[in-house]
Design a protein around this motif. Structure first.
Motif, mmCIF file in Angstrom:
data_model
loop_
_atom_site.group_PDB
_atom_site.id
_atom_site.type_symbol
_atom_site.label_atom_id
_atom_site.label_comp_id
_atom_site.label_asym_id
_atom_site.label_seq_id
_atom_site.Cartn_x
_atom_site.Cartn_y
_atom_site.Cartn_z
ATOM 1 N N ASP A 62 0.122 3.523 -15.576
ATOM 2 C CA ASP A 62 -0.936 2.806 -14.529
ATOM 3 C C ASP A 62 -1.013 1.369 -15.332
ATOM 4 O OD1 ASP A 62 -0.853 4.886 -12.778
ATOM 5 O OD2 ASP A 62 -2.541 5.728 -13.808
ATOM 6 N N TRP A 78 0.914 19.852 -1.139
ATOM 7 C CA TRP A 78 1.325 18.498 -0.771
ATOM 8 C C TRP A 78 2.099 18.584 0.449
ATOM 9 C CZ3 TRP A 78 -0.769 14.880 -4.097
ATOM 10 C CH2 TRP A 78 -0.939 15.378 -5.158
ATOM 11 N N PHE A 83 0.875 -1.120 0.019
ATOM 12 C CA PHE A 83 -0.064 -0.046 -0.001
ATOM 13 C C PHE A 83 0.884 1.260 0.090
ATOM 14 C CE2 PHE A 83 0.236 1.634 4.343
ATOM 15 C CZ PHE A 83 0.841 0.722 4.859
ATOM 16 N N SER A 84 0.382 2.353 -0.229
ATOM 17 C CA SER A 84 1.125 3.623 -0.502
ATOM 18 C C SER A 84 1.438 3.987 0.912
ATOM 19 C CB SER A 84 0.257 4.552 -1.192
ATOM 20 O OG SER A 84 0.273 4.267 -2.402
ATOM 21 N N LYS A 141 3.731 15.623 2.776
ATOM 22 C CA LYS A 141 3.377 14.284 2.166
ATOM 23 C C LYS A 141 4.160 13.136 2.677
ATOM 24 C CE LYS A 141 -0.392 13.827 -0.105
ATOM 25 N NZ LYS A 141 -1.356 13.196 -0.970
ATOM 26 N N TYR A 201 -0.552 9.808 -16.554
ATOM 27 C CA TYR A 201 -0.028 8.531 -16.181
ATOM 28 C C TYR A 201 -1.001 7.207 -16.447
ATOM 29 C CZ TYR A 201 2.822 11.424 -13.347
ATOM 30 O OH TYR A 201 3.631 12.643 -12.927
ATOM 31 N N LEU A 240 5.145 8.142 -6.719
ATOM 32 C CA LEU A 240 4.991 9.672 -7.038
ATOM 33 C C LEU A 240 5.237 10.179 -8.249
ATOM 34 C CD1 LEU A 240 6.837 10.710 -3.476
ATOM 35 C CD2 LEU A 240 4.630 10.258 -3.879
ATOM 36 N N GLY A 241 4.463 10.791 -8.660
ATOM 37 C CA GLY A 241 4.504 11.351 -10.065
ATOM 38 C C GLY A 241 4.586 12.870 -9.967
ATOM 39 N N ALA A 242 4.034 13.519 -8.698
ATOM 40 C CA ALA A 242 3.935 14.840 -8.545
ATOM 41 C C ALA A 242 4.579 15.361 -7.300
ATOM 42 C CB ALA A 242 2.498 15.387 -8.688
ATOM 43 N N SER A 243 4.286 14.634 -6.152
ATOM 44 C CA SER A 243 4.716 15.378 -4.944
ATOM 45 C C SER A 243 6.057 15.003 -4.613
ATOM 46 C CB SER A 243 3.664 15.127 -3.911
ATOM 47 O OG SER A 243 3.381 13.548 -3.995
ATOM 48 N N ARG A 302 -11.215 0.025 -4.472
ATOM 49 C CA ARG A 302 -11.190 -0.292 -5.844
ATOM 50 C C ARG A 302 -12.401 -0.625 -6.449
ATOM 51 N NH1 ARG A 302 -6.478 1.245 -4.512
ATOM 52 N NH2 ARG A 302 -4.659 0.027 -4.923
ATOM 53 N N PRO A 318 -1.722 -0.190 -8.034
ATOM 54 C CA PRO A 318 -1.958 1.146 -7.738
ATOM 55 C C PRO A 318 -2.137 1.992 -8.777
ATOM 56 C CG PRO A 318 0.505 0.456 -7.272
ATOM 57 C CD PRO A 318 -0.498 -0.791 -7.564
ATOM 58 N N SER A 319 -2.651 3.019 -8.710
ATOM 59 C CA SER A 319 -2.604 4.144 -9.822
ATOM 60 C C SER A 319 -2.846 5.369 -9.442
ATOM 61 C CB SER A 319 -3.842 3.941 -10.848
ATOM 62 O OG SER A 319 -5.013 3.844 -9.967
ATOM 63 N N ALA A 320 -2.294 6.366 -10.433
ATOM 64 C CA ALA A 320 -2.238 7.768 -10.174
ATOM 65 C C ALA A 320 -3.524 8.380 -9.467
ATOM 66 C CB ALA A 320 -1.630 8.636 -11.077
ATOM 67 N N MET A 321 -3.450 8.814 -8.281
ATOM 68 C CA MET A 321 -4.892 9.487 -7.780
ATOM 69 C C MET A 321 -5.994 8.160 -7.560
ATOM 70 S SD MET A 321 -4.557 12.906 -8.579
ATOM 71 C CE MET A 321 -6.120 13.696 -9.118
HETATM 72 C C1 LIG Z 1 1.863 6.688 -11.439
HETATM 73 C C2 LIG Z 1 1.567 7.100 -10.081
HETATM 74 C C3 LIG Z 1 1.638 8.283 -9.653
HETATM 75 C C4 LIG Z 1 1.270 8.782 -8.205
HETATM 76 N N1 LIG Z 1 1.886 9.948 -7.938
HETATM 77 C C5 LIG Z 1 1.400 10.319 -6.370
HETATM 78 C C6 LIG Z 1 2.037 11.473 -5.893
HETATM 79 O O1 LIG Z 1 2.225 12.320 -6.661
HETATM 80 N N2 LIG Z 1 1.453 11.914 -4.840
HETATM 81 C C7 LIG Z 1 1.011 10.722 -3.898
HETATM 82 O O2 LIG Z 1 0.844 11.197 -2.607
HETATM 83 N N3 LIG Z 1 0.552 9.617 -4.177
HETATM 84 C C8 LIG Z 1 0.811 9.360 -5.720
HETATM 85 N N4 LIG Z 1 0.550 7.852 -6.141
HETATM 86 C C9 LIG Z 1 0.112 6.976 -5.195
HETATM 87 C C10 LIG Z 1 -1.614 6.832 -5.390
HETATM 88 O O3 LIG Z 1 -2.214 7.760 -4.991
HETATM 89 C C11 LIG Z 1 -2.036 5.404 -4.667
HETATM 90 O O4 LIG Z 1 -1.142 4.281 -5.295
HETATM 91 C C12 LIG Z 1 -3.345 5.347 -4.900
HETATM 92 O O5 LIG Z 1 -4.252 6.325 -4.264
HETATM 93 C C13 LIG Z 1 -4.012 3.676 -4.258
HETATM 94 O O6 LIG Z 1 -3.241 3.533 -2.979
HETATM 95 P P1 LIG Z 1 -2.722 2.556 -2.602
HETATM 96 O O7 LIG Z 1 -1.181 2.580 -3.388
HETATM 97 O O8 LIG Z 1 -2.405 2.567 -1.081
HETATM 98 O O9 LIG Z 1 -3.442 1.201 -2.838
HETATM 99 C C14 LIG Z 1 0.755 7.604 -7.402
HETATM 100 C C15 LIG Z 1 0.510 6.371 -7.920
HETATM 101 C C16 LIG Z 1 0.882 5.864 -9.172
HETATM 102 C C17 LIG Z 1 0.857 4.588 -9.433
#
Ligand SMILES: Cc1cc2nc3c(=O)[nH]c(=O)nc-3n(C[C@H](O)[C@H](O)[C@H](O)COP(=O)(O)O)c2cc1C
Length: 242
Positions: free
Chosen positions: A209, A61, A15-16, A64, A205, A106-109, A145, A177-180
């Motif tokens: 993803d 952010w 998980f993130s 974060k 992304y 992380l793609g952005a933060s 999901r 996982p995927s962006a947002m």
């Molecule tokens: C390509 C990609 C870019 C992401 N960029 C960010 C980001 O910039 N900041 C952040 O806090 N989370 C980022 N995430 C994490 C996602 O928010 C997170 O994977 C999603 O909410 C699902 O939650 P989980 O990973 O806990 O299952 C990114 C995930 C992916 C796959």
């Protein structure tokens, strides 16, 4: 094969993680550097960096990521397929998870300039994403999901009738996982395999993803003893059983 079992199991625990107790141990970083070398493929490579500044709070952010200064950059060559950044990067992420370490795509933060000065890029390369690496200071949280019905277009009954390996593969891909958390994919189960279709650009992304979901799908299939190859189709990437 061994890695596939290890990464499948890790996919259930990943998980993130945004709050860390500490960075990885030196020995763990060495092992991860070795894995990064093994994973270099399809115009994608992973470099491990260290920086106090890369997770410095950013406006919007704020705060974060905290508690570690280790990170891995997923680096792509100009002509690499975006899916491969996700595919290769997620293998690395799952290896970190298997070692008991936390990660967060992380793609952005993060501070892009700082990341660029902490890892060396060759001509024609760029950083697609980074992930912190460290000892998690958070409990596992399963983020929401989409339903199987939404992801496959099948009714619950139809989904239940799919071969076990296809159900397991889609179940594992659903955890990707995927962006947002946009989950910009659709899974079409067919006689010859499973197609991963991209449903949105997701701020640039979307295809990356989908590459993450492709790796998960393959791990779920392998868990059932089904191996195969990816074939590029007009409407996505098709996993074809070998
Ligand atoms: C390509 C990609 C870019 C992401 N960029 C960010 C980001 O910039 N900041 C952040 O806090 N989370 C980022 N995430 C994490 C996602 O928010 C997170 O994977 C999603 O909410 C699902 O939650 P989980 O990973 O806990 O299952 C990114 C995930 C992916 C796959």
């Amino acid at each position: 094969m061994e890695s596939m079992q290890r990464w499948y199991e890790a996919s259930q625990r990943r998980f993130s993680v945004r709050r860390y107790k500490d960075g990885p141990e030196e020995k763990q970083l060495e092992a991860l550097a070795g894995m990064a070398e093994l994973l270099r493929a399809h115009g994608v490579r992973i470099a491990i960096g260290r920086s106090e500044e890369v997770f410095r709070p950013i406006f919007l952010w704020y705060g974060k990521i905290s508690g570690t200064n280790s990170f891995a950059a997923i680096i792509v060559q100009k002509d690499a397929e975006p899916e491969m950044a996700g595919y290769v990067g997620e293998a690395f992420v799952l290896e970190c998870t298997a070692m008991g370490l936390g990660t967060c795509w992380l793609g952005a933060s993060y501070h892009k300039q700082t990341a660029l000065s902490a890892v060396e890029l060759s001509e024609g390369e760029r950083i697609a994403c980074i992930t912190p690496i460290g000892v998690p200071d958070e409990e596992y949280t399963a983020r929401p999901r989409r339903s199987y019905e939404k992801l496959t277009g099948l009714t619950a009954e139809q989904f239940g009738e799919l071969p076990v390996w296809q159900k397991r593969a889609i179940e594992c891909a659903r955890r990707a996982p995927s962006a947002m958390n946009s989950q910009p994919w659709r899974f079409h189960a067919a006689e010859e395999g499973i197609l991963v279709g991209n449903t949105s650009k997701n701020f640039g992304y979307g295809r990356l993803d989908c590459g993450i979901a492709m790796l998960h799908l393959e791990l779920g299939a392998a868990y059932c003893g089904v191996y195969g190859d990816w074939r590029k189709e007009k409407n996505g990437s098709l996993f074809v059983r070998a």
